[in-house]
Design a protein around this motif. Structure first.
Motif, PDB file in Angstrom:
ATOM      1  N   GLU A  98      62.650 -71.417 -60.891  1.00 13.40           N
ATOM      2  CA  GLU A  98      61.426 -70.852 -60.326  1.00 13.40           C
ATOM      3  C   GLU A  98      60.442 -70.466 -61.422  1.00 13.40           C
ATOM      4  O   GLU A  98      59.226 -70.624 -61.261  1.00 13.40           O
ATOM      5  N   GLU A  99      60.963 -69.977 -62.549  1.00 16.20           N
ATOM      6  CA  GLU A  99      60.086 -69.573 -63.658  1.00 16.20           C
ATOM      7  C   GLU A  99      59.365 -70.783 -64.252  1.00 16.20           C
ATOM      8  O   GLU A  99      58.158 -70.733 -64.537  1.00 16.20           O
ATOM      9  N   VAL A 100      60.099 -71.889 -64.404  1.00  9.06           N
ATOM     10  CA  VAL A 100      59.489 -73.097 -64.970  1.00  9.06           C
ATOM     11  C   VAL A 100      58.489 -73.694 -63.975  1.00  9.06           C
ATOM     12  O   VAL A 100      57.405 -74.137 -64.363  1.00  9.06           O
ATOM     13  N   LEU A 101      58.847 -73.687 -62.701  1.00 11.20           N
ATOM     14  CA  LEU A 101      57.917 -74.186 -61.681  1.00 11.20           C
ATOM     15  C   LEU A 101      56.616 -73.389 -61.696  1.00 11.20           C
ATOM     16  O   LEU A 101      55.524 -73.964 -61.601  1.00 11.20           O
ATOM     17  N   ALA A 102      56.730 -72.083 -61.815  1.00 20.28           N
ATOM     18  CA  ALA A 102      55.535 -71.240 -61.835  1.00 20.28           C
ATOM     19  C   ALA A 102      54.681 -71.537 -63.067  1.00 20.28           C
ATOM     20  O   ALA A 102      53.442 -71.534 -63.000  1.00 20.28           O
ATOM     21  N   GLU A 103      55.336 -71.800 -64.189  1.00 20.18           N
ATOM     22  CA  GLU A 103      54.605 -72.138 -65.413  1.00 20.18           C
ATOM     23  C   GLU A 103      53.917 -73.491 -65.271  1.00 20.18           C
ATOM     24  O   GLU A 103      52.737 -73.646 -65.612  1.00 20.18           O
ATOM     25  N   LEU A 104      54.644 -74.479 -64.756  1.00 21.37           N
ATOM     26  CA  LEU A 104      54.100 -75.829 -64.616  1.00 21.37           C
ATOM     27  C   LEU A 104      52.944 -75.862 -63.626  1.00 21.37           C
ATOM     28  O   LEU A 104      51.908 -76.477 -63.874  1.00 21.37           O
ATOM     29  N   TYR A 105      53.132 -75.183 -62.492  1.00 21.23           N
ATOM     30  CA  TYR A 105      52.154 -75.259 -61.417  1.00 21.23           C
ATOM     31  C   TYR A 105      51.163 -74.096 -61.411  1.00 21.23           C
ATOM     32  O   TYR A 105      50.562 -73.787 -60.374  1.00 21.23           O
ATOM     33  N   ALA A 106      50.971 -73.481 -62.573  1.00 22.63           N
ATOM     34  CA  ALA A 106      49.927 -72.458 -62.676  1.00 22.63           C
ATOM     35  C   ALA A 106      48.580 -73.057 -62.271  1.00 22.63           C
ATOM     36  O   ALA A 106      47.712 -72.372 -61.727  1.00 22.63           O
ATOM     37  N   ASP A 107      48.405 -74.358 -62.547  1.00 24.00           N
ATOM     38  CA  ASP A 107      47.251 -75.113 -62.062  1.00 24.00           C
ATOM     39  C   ASP A 107      47.782 -76.158 -61.087  1.00 24.00           C
ATOM     40  O   ASP A 107      48.541 -77.045 -61.487  1.00 24.00           O
ATOM     41  N   PRO A 108      47.438 -76.079 -59.797  1.00 21.12           N
ATOM     42  CA  PRO A 108      47.958 -77.060 -58.827  1.00 21.12           C
ATOM     43  C   PRO A 108      47.591 -78.498 -59.163  1.00 21.12           C
ATOM     44  O   PRO A 108      48.281 -79.430 -58.742  1.00 21.12           O
ATOM     45  N   ASP A 109      46.505 -78.677 -59.929  1.00 23.69           N
ATOM     46  CA  ASP A 109      46.072 -80.022 -60.311  1.00 23.69           C
ATOM     47  C   ASP A 109      46.680 -80.468 -61.640  1.00 23.69           C
ATOM     48  O   ASP A 109      46.173 -81.411 -62.267  1.00 23.69           O
ATOM     49  N   VAL A 110      47.742 -79.813 -62.063  1.00 26.61           N
ATOM     50  CA  VAL A 110      48.367 -80.154 -63.335  1.00 26.61           C
ATOM     51  C   VAL A 110      48.728 -81.639 -63.366  1.00 26.61           C
ATOM     52  O   VAL A 110      49.162 -82.221 -62.373  1.00 26.61           O
ATOM     53  N   ARG A 111      48.516 -82.267 -64.527  1.00 23.64           N
ATOM     54  CA  ARG A 111      48.774 -83.705 -64.679  1.00 23.64           C
ATOM     55  C   ARG A 111      49.968 -83.919 -65.604  1.00 23.64           C
ATOM     56  O   ARG A 111      50.055 -83.319 -66.680  1.00 23.64           O
ATOM     57  N   LEU A 112      50.866 -84.798 -65.178  1.00 24.60           N
ATOM     58  CA  LEU A 112      52.070 -85.100 -65.944  1.00 24.60           C
ATOM     59  C   LEU A 112      52.081 -86.569 -66.343  1.00 24.60           C
ATOM     60  O   LEU A 112      51.560 -87.431 -65.626  1.00 24.60           O
ATOM     61  N   CYS A 113      52.706 -86.840 -67.485  1.00 25.56           N
ATOM     62  CA  CYS A 113      53.081 -88.206 -67.825  1.00 25.56           C
ATOM     63  C   CYS A 113      54.588 -88.204 -68.065  1.00 25.56           C
ATOM     64  O   CYS A 113      55.190 -87.140 -68.262  1.00 25.56           O
ATOM     65  N   GLY A 139      48.605 -92.226 -68.940  1.00 25.35           N
ATOM     66  CA  GLY A 139      47.760 -91.036 -68.854  1.00 25.35           C
ATOM     67  C   GLY A 139      48.029 -90.017 -69.934  1.00 25.35           C
ATOM     68  O   GLY A 139      47.651 -88.843 -69.803  1.00 25.35           O
ATOM     69  N   ALA A 140      48.626 -90.455 -71.036  1.00 28.43           N
ATOM     70  CA  ALA A 140      49.062 -89.523 -72.081  1.00 28.43           C
ATOM     71  C   ALA A 140      47.946 -88.629 -72.602  1.00 28.43           C
ATOM     72  O   ALA A 140      48.147 -87.433 -72.829  1.00 28.43           O
ATOM     73  N   GLU A 141      46.765 -89.192 -72.798  1.00 29.29           N
ATOM     74  CA  GLU A 141      45.690 -88.412 -73.422  1.00 29.29           C
ATOM     75  C   GLU A 141      45.063 -87.381 -72.489  1.00 29.29           C
ATOM     76  O   GLU A 141      44.347 -86.486 -72.948  1.00 29.29           O
ATOM     77  N   ASP A 142      45.328 -87.500 -71.204  1.00 27.99           N
ATOM     78  CA  ASP A 142      44.750 -86.553 -70.252  1.00 27.99           C
ATOM     79  C   ASP A 142      45.803 -85.725 -69.531  1.00 27.99           C
ATOM     80  O   ASP A 142      45.454 -84.890 -68.684  1.00 27.99           O
ATOM     81  N   ALA A 143      47.065 -85.928 -69.858  1.00 25.00           N
ATOM     82  CA  ALA A 143      48.131 -85.162 -69.218  1.00 25.00           C
ATOM     83  C   ALA A 143      48.231 -83.771 -69.845  1.00 25.00           C
ATOM     84  O   ALA A 143      47.947 -83.578 -71.027  1.00 25.00           O
ATOM     85  N   ASP A 144      48.647 -82.812 -69.035  1.00 24.90           N
ATOM     86  CA  ASP A 144      48.898 -81.454 -69.528  1.00 24.90           C
ATOM     87  C   ASP A 144      50.327 -81.317 -70.052  1.00 24.90           C
ATOM     88  O   ASP A 144      50.562 -80.639 -71.045  1.00 24.90           O
ATOM     89  N   TRP A 145      51.260 -81.957 -69.355  1.00 23.64           N
ATOM     90  CA  TRP A 145      52.679 -81.891 -69.702  1.00 23.64           C
ATOM     91  C   TRP A 145      53.259 -83.304 -69.735  1.00 23.64           C
ATOM     92  O   TRP A 145      52.767 -84.200 -69.046  1.00 23.64           O
TER      93      TRP A 145
END
Length: 382
Positions: A98-113, A139-145
């Motif tokens: 849950e802690e990692v999910l909250a960190e990852l999804y602090a921005d709902p539009d977070v982008r992953l590669c 999408g490496a150059e525009d991904a957050d994680w």
């Protein structure tokens, strides 16, 4: 109140002109343009599979496929990057605390590669340190994680594989993506040199019954579902190619004939009718396939032969798109290969994307042959 599937598809359709306008720039720069990134965000493409409890859309498989297919009509590369991010969230969220999910999804539009091929990882107190190169990170150059595959020390002879969740800002991006199509995906190489990953962000894959890492993470149809999500952008490429040729049916004159335009030629109408049917029926098949997968997605068990049959259907759909777009190129003629023509980009994007590892046709056929005839164990995870 959650947005309906129809509302999300309508938003995607509204984004198509912006994506189309900047598709050539994305290809030239090997990176999606800022204008397209913003259009994707406004359409909800980056929040599609973000869970609703974190402010996302929590879209199901069918809605995700429909939205991404629509976006691909404007720019298949843009839809592909959104698809990769959506599927990375779908596949790996179950392994996160849950802690990692909250960190990852602090921005709902977070982008992953994501890059699944395992790199080097050394276990250290509190986590792991990673080093190496991970290629084809769309999408490496525009991904957050980034989620990067790593091999961990074996335990009792059993291999251990994990995905490590790391901010892209802690990695270097080498611009290595030089390909004939899907150039706008910017699938460059991520480089790490001793980057520390805390244990909470080391997402170790469970082991399957045979002792090997279970790539499905205990959900038998997850890999097939992932293939359908990625294929949606390729459906978009076929739809976009159809749009491009339909727009010139009453304008383009068949060479060396008395016909005033393509629509006046019986044989051109025949070619177009065949291509139109293949594209639209292929799109319908993909949505129906997503519906079938979605119905069975939560099942604890799914026979290998059933999953293989679904993969074969996916490959068949893509081959149908390829044949259809070849017919459309025949109608357009050599002018369709002009770099100013969007048609040639759809053609190249489709041909490159359809060769992704998820869709390797000769291996899928070999796999299915082994299962269908009982001649041996599958050579690929299904």
């Amino acid at each position: 109140m959650p947005e309906t599937a129809e509302a999300l598809v309508a938003k995607a359709r509204a984004a198509v002109p912006v994506l189309a306008m900047h598709a050539a720039a994305a290809e030239e720069q090997c990176r999606i343009s800022p204008e397209s990134i913003e259009a994707l965000r406004e359409a909800g493409a980056f929040a599609l599979t973000t869970p609703r409890e974190f402010g996302g859309l929590g879209a199901n498989l069918v809605t995700t496929v429909r939205v991404l297919s629509e976006l691909g009509r404007g720019c298949p590369s843009s839809a592909w990057v959104a698809a990769v991010s959506a599927e990375a969230k779908n596949h790996f969220s179950t392994l996160m605390s849950e802690e990692v999910l909250a960190e990852l999804y602090a921005d709902p539009d977070v982008r992953l590669c994501i890059v699944g091929v395992p790199g080097e990882a050394a276990e250290v107190p509190g986590g792991v340190k990673i080093a190496g190169r991970w290629s084809y990170a769309s999408g490496a150059e525009d991904a957050d994680w980034a989620i990067l595959g790593v091999a961990l020390d074996a335990v009792d002879g059993f291999p251990r594989v994990a995905g490590v969740l790391v901010p892209v800002s802690e990695l270097n991006v080498e611009r290595t993506w030089r390909v004939a199509g899907m150039r706008g995906t910017g699938s460059h190489t991520l480089v790490a040199d001793g980057v520390f990953i805390p244990a909470a962000r080391v997402l170790e894959l469970p082991l399957g019954p045979d002792g090997a890492p279970d790539l499905t993470l205990g959900e038998p149809l997850s890999l097939v579902a992932a293939g359908a999500v990625i294929a949606a952008s390729l459906a978009g490429a076929a739809l976009g190619a159809l749009d491009a040729v339909q727009a010139v049916l009453g304008k383009r004159k068949p060479p060396m004939t008395q016909y005033k335009d393509l629509a006046a030629s019986p044989s051109a109408r025949h070619f177009f009718a065949e291509a139109e049917h293949m594209v639209n029926s292929g799109h319908d098949r993909l949505i129906h396939l997503a519906e079938r997968i979605q119905e069975k997605l939560s099942a604890e068990k799914s026979p290998d032969i059933q999953r293989s049959a679904l993969r074969m259907e996916l490959v068949s759909i893509l081959r149908q798109f390829l044949r259809a777009v070849d017919l459309l190129m025949d109608l357009q003629g050599s002018s369709g290969f002009s770099l100013e023509s969007p048609l040639q980009r759809f053609w190249r994007d489709l041909n490159v994307g359809a060769r992704h590892v998820q869709f390797t046709p000769y291996l899928m056929i070999e796999n299915h042959g082994l299962l269908a005839t009982g001649a041996g164990k599958p050579i690929l995870p299904v």
